[in-house]
Design a protein around this motif. Structure first.
Motif, PDB file in Angstrom:
ATOM      1  N   PRO A 156       0.827  -1.200   0.000  1.00  0.00           N
ATOM      2  CA  PRO A 156       0.000   0.000   0.000  1.00  0.00           C
ATOM      3  C   PRO A 156       0.867   1.256   0.000  1.00  0.00           C
ATOM      4  O   PRO A 156       2.023   1.213   0.422  1.00  0.00           O
ATOM      5  CB  PRO A 156      -0.809  -0.112   1.296  1.00  0.00           C
ATOM      6  N   PRO A 157       0.304   2.372  -0.469  1.00  0.00           N
ATOM      7  CA  PRO A 157       1.096   3.604  -0.493  1.00  0.00           C
ATOM      8  C   PRO A 157       1.437   4.055   0.927  1.00  0.00           C
ATOM      9  O   PRO A 157       0.612   3.943   1.835  1.00  0.00           O
ATOM     10  CB  PRO A 157       0.187   4.621  -1.180  1.00  0.00           C
ATOM     11  N   PRO A 158       2.675   4.522   1.133  1.00  0.00           N
ATOM     12  CA  PRO A 158       3.057   4.977   2.476  1.00  0.00           C
ATOM     13  C   PRO A 158       2.240   6.190   2.930  1.00  0.00           C
ATOM     14  O   PRO A 158       2.037   7.137   2.182  1.00  0.00           O
ATOM     15  CB  PRO A 158       4.532   5.365   2.316  1.00  0.00           C
ATOM     16  N   VAL A 159       1.781   6.125   4.180  1.00  0.00           N
ATOM     17  CA  VAL A 159       1.095   7.240   4.833  1.00  0.00           C
ATOM     18  C   VAL A 159       1.760   7.403   6.201  1.00  0.00           C
ATOM     19  O   VAL A 159       1.811   6.443   6.981  1.00  0.00           O
ATOM     20  CB  VAL A 159      -0.406   6.968   5.013  1.00  0.00           C
ATOM     21  N   LEU A 160       2.287   8.585   6.461  1.00  0.00           N
ATOM     22  CA  LEU A 160       2.944   8.857   7.735  1.00  0.00           C
ATOM     23  C   LEU A 160       2.123   9.851   8.530  1.00  0.00           C
ATOM     24  O   LEU A 160       1.587  10.803   7.962  1.00  0.00           O
ATOM     25  CB  LEU A 160       4.349   9.423   7.511  1.00  0.00           C
ATOM     26  N   LYS A 161       2.040   9.624   9.828  1.00  0.00           N
ATOM     27  CA  LYS A 161       1.344  10.545  10.724  1.00  0.00           C
ATOM     28  C   LYS A 161       2.372  11.157  11.660  1.00  0.00           C
ATOM     29  O   LYS A 161       3.124  10.445  12.326  1.00  0.00           O
ATOM     30  CB  LYS A 161       0.269   9.816  11.537  1.00  0.00           C
ATOM     31  N   LEU A 187      15.348   5.923  -1.290  1.00  0.00           N
ATOM     32  CA  LEU A 187      15.317   4.461  -1.316  1.00  0.00           C
ATOM     33  C   LEU A 187      16.667   3.923  -0.854  1.00  0.00           C
ATOM     34  O   LEU A 187      17.712   4.397  -1.311  1.00  0.00           O
ATOM     35  CB  LEU A 187      15.006   3.988  -2.741  1.00  0.00           C
ATOM     36  N   TRP A 188      16.638   2.932   0.052  1.00  0.00           N
ATOM     37  CA  TRP A 188      17.864   2.374   0.636  1.00  0.00           C
ATOM     38  C   TRP A 188      17.846   0.862   0.566  1.00  0.00           C
ATOM     39  O   TRP A 188      16.781   0.238   0.530  1.00  0.00           O
ATOM     40  CB  TRP A 188      17.980   2.801   2.098  1.00  0.00           C
ATOM     41  N   LYS A 189      19.052   0.263   0.576  1.00  0.00           N
ATOM     42  CA  LYS A 189      19.158  -1.185   0.734  1.00  0.00           C
ATOM     43  C   LYS A 189      18.532  -1.561   2.061  1.00  0.00           C
ATOM     44  O   LYS A 189      18.477  -0.747   2.984  1.00  0.00           O
ATOM     45  CB  LYS A 189      20.626  -1.621   0.736  1.00  0.00           C
ATOM     46  N   ASP A 190      18.078  -2.789   2.181  1.00  0.00           N
ATOM     47  CA  ASP A 190      17.398  -3.202   3.408  1.00  0.00           C
ATOM     48  C   ASP A 190      18.286  -3.138   4.641  1.00  0.00           C
ATOM     49  O   ASP A 190      17.798  -3.011   5.753  1.00  0.00           O
ATOM     50  CB  ASP A 190      16.768  -4.586   3.247  1.00  0.00           C
ATOM     51  N   ASP A 191      19.627  -3.151   4.465  1.00  0.00           N
ATOM     52  CA  ASP A 191      20.528  -3.053   5.622  1.00  0.00           C
ATOM     53  C   ASP A 191      20.823  -1.604   6.024  1.00  0.00           C
ATOM     54  O   ASP A 191      21.588  -1.362   6.949  1.00  0.00           O
ATOM     55  CB  ASP A 191      21.833  -3.797   5.355  1.00  0.00           C
ATOM     56  N   ARG A 192      20.229  -0.637   5.320  1.00  0.00           N
ATOM     57  CA  ARG A 192      20.363   0.803   5.595  1.00  0.00           C
ATOM     58  C   ARG A 192      21.781   1.334   5.356  1.00  0.00           C
ATOM     59  O   ARG A 192      22.112   2.421   5.807  1.00  0.00           O
ATOM     60  CB  ARG A 192      19.952   1.150   7.019  1.00  0.00           C
ATOM     61  N   GLU A 193      22.606   0.593   4.619  1.00  0.00           N
ATOM     62  CA  GLU A 193      23.998   0.987   4.411  1.00  0.00           C
ATOM     63  C   GLU A 193      24.213   1.784   3.124  1.00  0.00           C
ATOM     64  O   GLU A 193      25.217   2.459   2.991  1.00  0.00           O
ATOM     65  CB  GLU A 193      24.905  -0.252   4.399  1.00  0.00           C
ATOM     66  N   LEU A 221      11.892  14.283   7.609  1.00  0.00           N
ATOM     67  CA  LEU A 221      11.037  15.429   7.906  1.00  0.00           C
ATOM     68  C   LEU A 221      11.869  16.702   7.794  1.00  0.00           C
ATOM     69  O   LEU A 221      12.918  16.817   8.422  1.00  0.00           O
ATOM     70  CB  LEU A 221      10.443  15.303   9.310  1.00  0.00           C
ATOM     71  N   ILE A 222      11.389  17.645   6.978  1.00  0.00           N
ATOM     72  CA  ILE A 222      12.130  18.879   6.695  1.00  0.00           C
ATOM     73  C   ILE A 222      11.222  20.072   6.960  1.00  0.00           C
ATOM     74  O   ILE A 222      10.055  20.077   6.552  1.00  0.00           O
ATOM     75  CB  ILE A 222      12.611  18.901   5.232  1.00  0.00           C
ATOM     76  N   LYS A 223      11.772  21.079   7.631  1.00  0.00           N
ATOM     77  CA  LYS A 223      11.051  22.342   7.820  1.00  0.00           C
ATOM     78  C   LYS A 223      11.524  23.318   6.757  1.00  0.00           C
ATOM     79  O   LYS A 223      12.712  23.601   6.641  1.00  0.00           O
ATOM     80  CB  LYS A 223      11.292  22.944   9.199  1.00  0.00           C
ATOM     81  N   SER A 251      14.519  11.648  10.769  1.00  0.00           N
ATOM     82  CA  SER A 251      14.382  10.635   9.722  1.00  0.00           C
ATOM     83  C   SER A 251      13.935   9.325  10.340  1.00  0.00           C
ATOM     84  O   SER A 251      14.241   9.037  11.494  1.00  0.00           O
ATOM     85  CB  SER A 251      15.712  10.402   8.998  1.00  0.00           C
ATOM     86  N   VAL A 252      13.231   8.535   9.543  1.00  0.00           N
ATOM     87  CA  VAL A 252      12.799   7.207   9.964  1.00  0.00           C
ATOM     88  C   VAL A 252      12.820   6.295   8.739  1.00  0.00           C
ATOM     89  O   VAL A 252      12.572   6.736   7.620  1.00  0.00           O
ATOM     90  CB  VAL A 252      11.389   7.253  10.616  1.00  0.00           C
ATOM     91  N   PHE A 253      13.167   5.019   8.960  1.00  0.00           N
ATOM     92  CA  PHE A 253      13.156   4.034   7.891  1.00  0.00           C
ATOM     93  C   PHE A 253      11.892   3.183   7.977  1.00  0.00           C
ATOM     94  O   PHE A 253      11.399   2.895   9.074  1.00  0.00           O
ATOM     95  CB  PHE A 253      14.367   3.091   8.010  1.00  0.00           C
ATOM     96  N   SER A 254      11.401   2.758   6.810  1.00  0.00           N
ATOM     97  CA  SER A 254      10.291   1.805   6.765  1.00  0.00           C
ATOM     98  C   SER A 254      10.815   0.415   7.112  1.00  0.00           C
ATOM     99  O   SER A 254      12.020   0.195   7.211  1.00  0.00           O
ATOM    100  CB  SER A 254       9.683   1.783   5.357  1.00  0.00           C
TER     101      SER A 254
END
Length: 171
Positions: free
Chosen positions: A14-19, A45-51, A138-140, A158-161
């Motif tokens: 599903p499409p990402p929705v962030l609150k 977009l990142w590799k699954d290991d976040r590297e 998140l950017i102001k 920042s947060v990763f899925s």
């Protein structure tokens, strides 16, 4: 590869929705539209290991010319959110993440009828198969009321899925 033409995208579903949840010092939820209207979330977009960031990838010239349409090539970018990727001889930069990378804040009611600040990404697709995570930053954005020295967008958090898989067209 997910598709060779603009009509053959594989959407993130599903499409990402962030609150965004903000609280005052007493723990009460705060929804301040005068502040939240200057917030955006940018996706990479990142590799699954976040590297390693994979928003833009390098492909050999002969492979990309066979698999990527002229329209898709016209959208090429060599710049990611936080820097440049260098191009080696014989390689070409190509977008791996397609669609709208940035979402503005929207103050709406959730499924329970509670007001909240949401960011929706209905149009994200990934070109190459693999295992990935999305990184949401998140950017102001500065407003005219900000001090002139603060007129540069500020990364707040920042947060990763969770990791997810993208499959080949033939799978």
């Amino acid at each position: 590869m997910c598709g060779s033409s603009d009509k053959d995208w594989r959407p993130v579903s599903p499409p990402p929705v962030l609150k965004l949840e903000l609280y005052d010092i007493e723990g009460n939820p705060v929804i301040e539209s005068s502040f939240m209207q200057f917030l955006v979330i940018h996706t990479t977009l990142w590799k699954d290991d976040r590297e390693e960031e994979l928003t833009v990838v390098e492909l050999p010239h002969n492979a990309s010319s066979k698999r990527i349409s002229a329209a898709a090539k016209s959208r090429k970018r060599g710049v990611t959110q936080f820097g440049f990727k260098t191009i080696e001889p014989g390689l070409e930069m190509e977008n791996n993440l397609l669609g709208d990378y940035t979402a503005s804040s929207s103050i709406v009611e959730d499924e329970s009828g509670e007001r909240g600040c949401f960011f929706v990404f209905p149009n994200l697709s990934i070109r190459l198969e693999g295992r990935y995570r999305l990184r949401f930053t998140l950017i102001k954005i500065p407003s005219l009321c900000d001090v002139p020295q603060q007129m540069i967008p500020t990364s707040i958090a920042s947060v990763f899925s969770e990791p997810f898989d993208v499959y080949s067209i033939k799978t």
